[in-house]
Write a protein that holds these residues in place. Structure first.
Motif, PDB file in Angstrom:
ATOM      1  N   GLU A   1     -36.454 -81.923 -30.851  1.00 61.18           N
ATOM      2  CA  GLU A   1     -36.429 -82.757 -32.059  1.00 61.18           C
ATOM      3  C   GLU A   1     -37.541 -83.800 -32.059  1.00 61.18           C
ATOM      4  O   GLU A   1     -38.163 -84.080 -33.085  1.00 61.18           O
ATOM      5  CB  GLU A   1     -35.064 -83.444 -32.207  1.00 61.18           C
ATOM      6  CG  GLU A   1     -34.968 -84.235 -33.507  1.00 61.18           C
ATOM      7  CD  GLU A   1     -33.604 -84.883 -33.730  1.00 61.18           C
ATOM      8  OE1 GLU A   1     -32.611 -84.399 -33.153  1.00 61.18           O
ATOM      9  OE2 GLU A   1     -33.542 -85.880 -34.474  1.00 61.18           O
TER      10      GLU A   1
ATOM     11  N   ARG B   1     -40.331 -84.334 -34.905  1.00 53.93           N
ATOM     12  CA  ARG B   1     -40.557 -85.612 -35.592  1.00 53.93           C
ATOM     13  C   ARG B   1     -42.004 -86.092 -35.423  1.00 53.93           C
ATOM     14  O   ARG B   1     -42.619 -86.598 -36.363  1.00 53.93           O
ATOM     15  CB  ARG B   1     -39.593 -86.681 -35.067  1.00 53.93           C
ATOM     16  CG  ARG B   1     -38.169 -86.504 -35.561  1.00 53.93           C
ATOM     17  CD  ARG B   1     -37.267 -87.677 -35.159  1.00 53.93           C
ATOM     18  NE  ARG B   1     -35.886 -87.422 -35.570  1.00 53.93           N
ATOM     19  CZ  ARG B   1     -35.402 -87.716 -36.776  1.00 53.93           C
ATOM     20  NH1 ARG B   1     -36.168 -88.322 -37.669  1.00 53.93           N
ATOM     21  NH2 ARG B   1     -34.151 -87.424 -37.087  1.00 53.93           N
TER      22      ARG B   1
ATOM     23  N   HIS C   1     -36.141 -86.333 -44.245  1.00 53.10           N
ATOM     24  CA  HIS C   1     -34.820 -86.604 -43.689  1.00 53.10           C
ATOM     25  C   HIS C   1     -34.448 -85.433 -42.785  1.00 53.10           C
ATOM     26  O   HIS C   1     -34.500 -84.282 -43.214  1.00 53.10           O
ATOM     27  CB  HIS C   1     -33.809 -86.771 -44.823  1.00 53.10           C
ATOM     28  CG  HIS C   1     -32.455 -87.147 -44.329  1.00 53.10           C
ATOM     29  ND1 HIS C   1     -32.137 -88.432 -43.923  1.00 53.10           N
ATOM     30  CD2 HIS C   1     -31.331 -86.401 -44.127  1.00 53.10           C
ATOM     31  CE1 HIS C   1     -30.887 -88.468 -43.517  1.00 53.10           C
ATOM     32  NE2 HIS C   1     -30.371 -87.244 -43.621  1.00 53.10           N
TER      33      HIS C   1
ATOM     34  N   GLU D   1     -31.742 -83.801 -39.874  1.00 51.72           N
ATOM     35  CA  GLU D   1     -30.495 -83.782 -39.093  1.00 51.72           C
ATOM     36  C   GLU D   1     -30.349 -82.436 -38.410  1.00 51.72           C
ATOM     37  O   GLU D   1     -30.982 -81.464 -38.811  1.00 51.72           O
ATOM     38  CB  GLU D   1     -29.289 -83.984 -40.015  1.00 51.72           C
ATOM     39  CG  GLU D   1     -29.082 -85.412 -40.462  1.00 51.72           C
ATOM     40  CD  GLU D   1     -27.850 -85.527 -41.345  1.00 51.72           C
ATOM     41  OE1 GLU D   1     -26.736 -85.232 -40.851  1.00 51.72           O
ATOM     42  OE2 GLU D   1     -28.017 -85.882 -42.511  1.00 51.72           O
TER      43      GLU D   1
ATOM     44  N   LYS E   1     -27.571 -79.461 -37.379  1.00 54.80           N
ATOM     45  CA  LYS E   1     -26.212 -78.966 -37.655  1.00 54.80           C
ATOM     46  C   LYS E   1     -26.144 -77.498 -37.238  1.00 54.80           C
ATOM     47  O   LYS E   1     -26.956 -76.688 -37.700  1.00 54.80           O
ATOM     48  CB  LYS E   1     -25.920 -79.118 -39.158  1.00 54.80           C
ATOM     49  CG  LYS E   1     -24.437 -79.074 -39.485  1.00 54.80           C
ATOM     50  CD  LYS E   1     -24.222 -79.436 -40.941  1.00 54.80           C
ATOM     51  CE  LYS E   1     -22.804 -79.060 -41.350  1.00 54.80           C
ATOM     52  NZ  LYS E   1     -22.613 -79.220 -42.787  1.00 54.80           N
TER      53      LYS E   1
ATOM     54  N   TYR F   1     -31.976 -77.024 -37.990  1.00 56.97           N
ATOM     55  CA  TYR F   1     -32.456 -78.288 -38.540  1.00 56.97           C
ATOM     56  C   TYR F   1     -32.156 -78.351 -40.033  1.00 56.97           C
ATOM     57  O   TYR F   1     -32.412 -77.395 -40.766  1.00 56.97           O
ATOM     58  CB  TYR F   1     -33.966 -78.431 -38.336  1.00 56.97           C
ATOM     59  CG  TYR F   1     -34.312 -78.801 -36.915  1.00 56.97           C
ATOM     60  CD1 TYR F   1     -33.866 -80.001 -36.364  1.00 56.97           C
ATOM     61  CD2 TYR F   1     -35.072 -77.950 -36.114  1.00 56.97           C
ATOM     62  CE1 TYR F   1     -34.160 -80.341 -35.052  1.00 56.97           C
ATOM     63  CE2 TYR F   1     -35.375 -78.281 -34.808  1.00 56.97           C
ATOM     64  CZ  TYR F   1     -34.914 -79.476 -34.280  1.00 56.97           C
ATOM     65  OH  TYR F   1     -35.203 -79.811 -32.994  1.00 56.97           O
ATOM     66  N   GLU F   2     -31.583 -79.471 -40.462  1.00 57.64           N
ATOM     67  CA  GLU F   2     -31.465 -79.731 -41.893  1.00 57.64           C
ATOM     68  C   GLU F   2     -32.569 -80.720 -42.241  1.00 57.64           C
ATOM     69  O   GLU F   2     -32.491 -81.903 -41.903  1.00 57.64           O
ATOM     70  CB  GLU F   2     -30.094 -80.304 -42.223  1.00 57.64           C
ATOM     71  CG  GLU F   2     -28.993 -79.334 -41.854  1.00 57.64           C
ATOM     72  CD  GLU F   2     -27.725 -79.537 -42.660  1.00 57.64           C
ATOM     73  OE1 GLU F   2     -27.462 -80.692 -43.055  1.00 57.64           O
ATOM     74  OE2 GLU F   2     -27.011 -78.531 -42.884  1.00 57.64           O
TER      75      GLU F   2
END
Lengths: 430, 430
Positions: free
Chosen positions: A64, A68, A116, A118, A120, A124-125
């Motif tokens: 992640e 990012r 944005h 997240e 789940k 990746y969302e």
């Protein structure tokens, strides 16, 4: 020779950026961004990543923090002077000054809006929200970042010579395709493979291989940065997001039925010639053509992007004939899931009947199938789509129900409004 | 990692081209070519190589076949699409569309005209004849080829590590100059070192070192190709060849006396602002300024390219004062044989009194003095000049009699017409 300064510099890289330029994107994104900038600049949209290959757990494969870092890096990019000069001065589709001064001024000042993110269920969302002209420019770099981070995750466990052999094999594989395609008479082929490429450097290599291997049969690339650097044509017209957003904004069933044609009306005000290409499949090709207004038959061609491509091209030919147009003067652009066999097949089937051309995507720039164990580098179907506009959900039906998207109640409504009946499912490879 | 394909490709190179682009030349050459294209397109000129360093036997050092291969290669070059796009779209001196469409169309179709090469007394006699706008574009690439072939002739006897150490030392040397110049307040410095560079790659390295090391004190390069690739300003205005050829074409002493001002009148019709820079020394700075028409005092600045630079700048300041102009609003560009000491000295002397800037040439891009035995890589004074126009010889007097050229009877006539008396000789290093 050892260059100590370079090595120390390399050691200190925080990240090795995947996307280094705002024009490392598809040309049609810029054409559409200009159209949206002129016609619907304030529409609020949400774009979302959708991994159609649920069996590939992207959030387990890709760190992640690395994701990012890459997305944050993209938000630091702005149009460079040379890029702006190229957009202003280059000839696109035979025309200078394709982009208007007010659009370029906006683009020169653009930084991509926040994202944005997240996690789940190991996926990746990833979503982007805001003004349509800015948000839409996230689509291609976001996809390219995820695809290349997945490549890197696999490659980082490989040894030096293993790596060298991997690329030697990938090059050989592509070159064999090029040799096959070189023998296809009157072929016109473009690179459409930016979004799901193995990596930037590999796409750049593929383009150069086609330049040398295919000569005039290679007509250009959808990637603006590569088009600029390699001095070839930038290729592309428009995509599903225009009818999807226009349709979501419709205030009644009547307006909805008109929305896909309104898109093309706005487009016709801005563009002519080879840029007037109909993309008919968003809500079913057959119904779209049956209800099409007369003026649309004068357009230059049609792009076939889902469903059985032979059926799609035959539908276009019948439609042109019914309108009194000569199909042999019309262009058909095939761009859905092509590989060299399908390209050769379609060309032999339609050559002479229509003017064929081909937008070759993922199987050009990411065919690493069979080159590593467990096929861990095989491409997969990842998209990034507009899912809502001014708070209302978007819908896509497509000519392949596996590509449909939107809330089921809305899908049913769209099917009714656009008169879409039974559809044939086709497996999505990429 | 060994890349076999690259190695085999490299082994089969016929030549390693020194000049790979028609815009690997000084920006002022293109501005002047446009001016000539508009005002005197049919003037027949002869340009000739002149090695002022007679003690360097170029024809013994450089193989004639290699020289011909390089010159022949240059004759195959044409403006590429990306280069044309850049010339059309880039902003030069704050202005877009610096080059007119008819000039660019001519330039896009240009191939450089034939050359004539002979050997005499261990020197090359290299001449170019034809239409002025085309012939003039030979000057910079011809010089760059001879300089780099001489570098290569020396380098090819060196071992691998010797070479690496040589460049490490040259880089260190340049970087020390950059560190010195970084401390000079309000410095504005440009690269003017294309024609007598060590090599293309070395000039490109020097420009990048200045970009990083000097920041905003580095204002750009005269080299168009490097300006385009590194996205920095292209710098330059005009040179001696304009007054030399206009003067040769004069039909009387009266016309001759007017010729240098006619050049600037034609220039003024095309350009304004920072492109209005007077080059006063062709036939003596003092007399040029004394007889200058009033309108010339409104020009932006003066370039000092021969003689004692302090005296030249003082003469300009006095002249501006006598015309009622404020020298502190005027620009003085120093461009003759500069090194870091002289740059720092001139800047401290004239800072505040005038707006100083510096065109740094050979000692930026070819200071290999002291790095190999016998100083075999030290730069030397090689020029390529217009020697006749429409059959009449050209003359240059300069503020340094060692830079004078032309038949002695004509030199006497010019001295009389332009009222040039005693001059102080200065050693020419580069």
């Amino acid at each position: 020779m050892i260059d100590i300064a370079s090595r120390v510099y390399n050691h200190n890289w925080k990240i090795d950026p995947i996307v280094r330029s705002l024009i490392d994107t598809d040309f049609y994104k810029l054409l559409m961004a200009q159209s949206v900038f002129l016609n619907k600049p304030k529409t609020q949209v949400t774009f979302s990543l959708i991994n159609r290959a649920r069996h590939i757990p992207l959030a387990k494969l890709i760190d992640e923090r690395e994701l990012r870092d890459q997305l944050d890096h993209i938000r630091t990019l702005s149009l460079s002077r040379g890029e702006s000069t190229w957009l202003r001065g280059n000839m696109f589709y035979g025309k200078r000054s394709m982009f208007r001064a007010e659009f370029l001024e906006w683009f020169e000042n653009l930084r991509l809006p926040p994202y944005h993110l997240e996690v789940k269920d190991d996926q990746y969302e990833l979503t982007f929200e805001g003004d349509w002209p800015a948000v839409m420019l996230w689509e291609v770099p976001a996809l390219a970042v995820l695809m290349e981070l997945r490549s890197r995750a696999v490659l980082k466990n490989m040894g030096r010579f293993e790596l060298q052999v991997l690329y030697a094999r990938a090059m050989t594989k592509l070159w064999e395709k090029v040799e096959r395609l070189r023998k296809v008479d009157d072929l016109l082929l473009a690179d459409f493979g930016t979004r799901r490429r193995h990596s930037y450097l590999w796409q750049d290599w593929c383009v150069q291989a086609m330049m040398e291997g295919l000569g005039k049969k290679f007509v250009g690339t959808s990637n603006c940065l590569i088009a600029m650097r390699r001095e070839v044509e930038a290729i592309g017209t428009n995509a599903h997001e225009l009818p999807m957003v226009y349709s979501a904004l419709a205030k009644s069933d009547k307006e909805l039925a008109e929305a896909p044609y309104q898109v093309l009306k706005d487009w016709q005000d801005e563009h002519d010639g080879n840029l007037r290409i109909i993309l008919p499949d968003t809500y079913g090709t057959q119904g779209f053509l049956e209800r099409a207004p007369n003026w649309l038959s004068s357009w230059t061609g049609i792009r076939i992007d889902s469903g059985d491509p032979v059926k799609g091209a035959e539908a276009a030919i019948s439609w042109w004939k019914s309108c009194g147009e000569d199909p042999s003067k019309k262009r058909v652009i095939f761009s859905d899931g092509l590989d060299e066999d399908m390209i050769a097949h379609l060309q032999s089937k339609f050559r002479g009947r229509v003017r064929c051309s081909f937008g070759w995507g993922t199987m050009l720039t990411n065919d690493f199938r069979g080159l590593v164990p467990d096929d861990a580098l095989a491409p997969f179907s990842l998209v990034c789509k507009a899912i809502s506009a001014d708070g209302k959900p978007t819908v896509k039906l497509s000519d392949n129900p596996n590509k449909a998207m939107g809330p089921s109640s809305e899908i049913e409504r769209y099917k009714r409004v656009f008169g879409v009946g039974e559809q044939v499912s086709q497996q999505i490879i990429v």
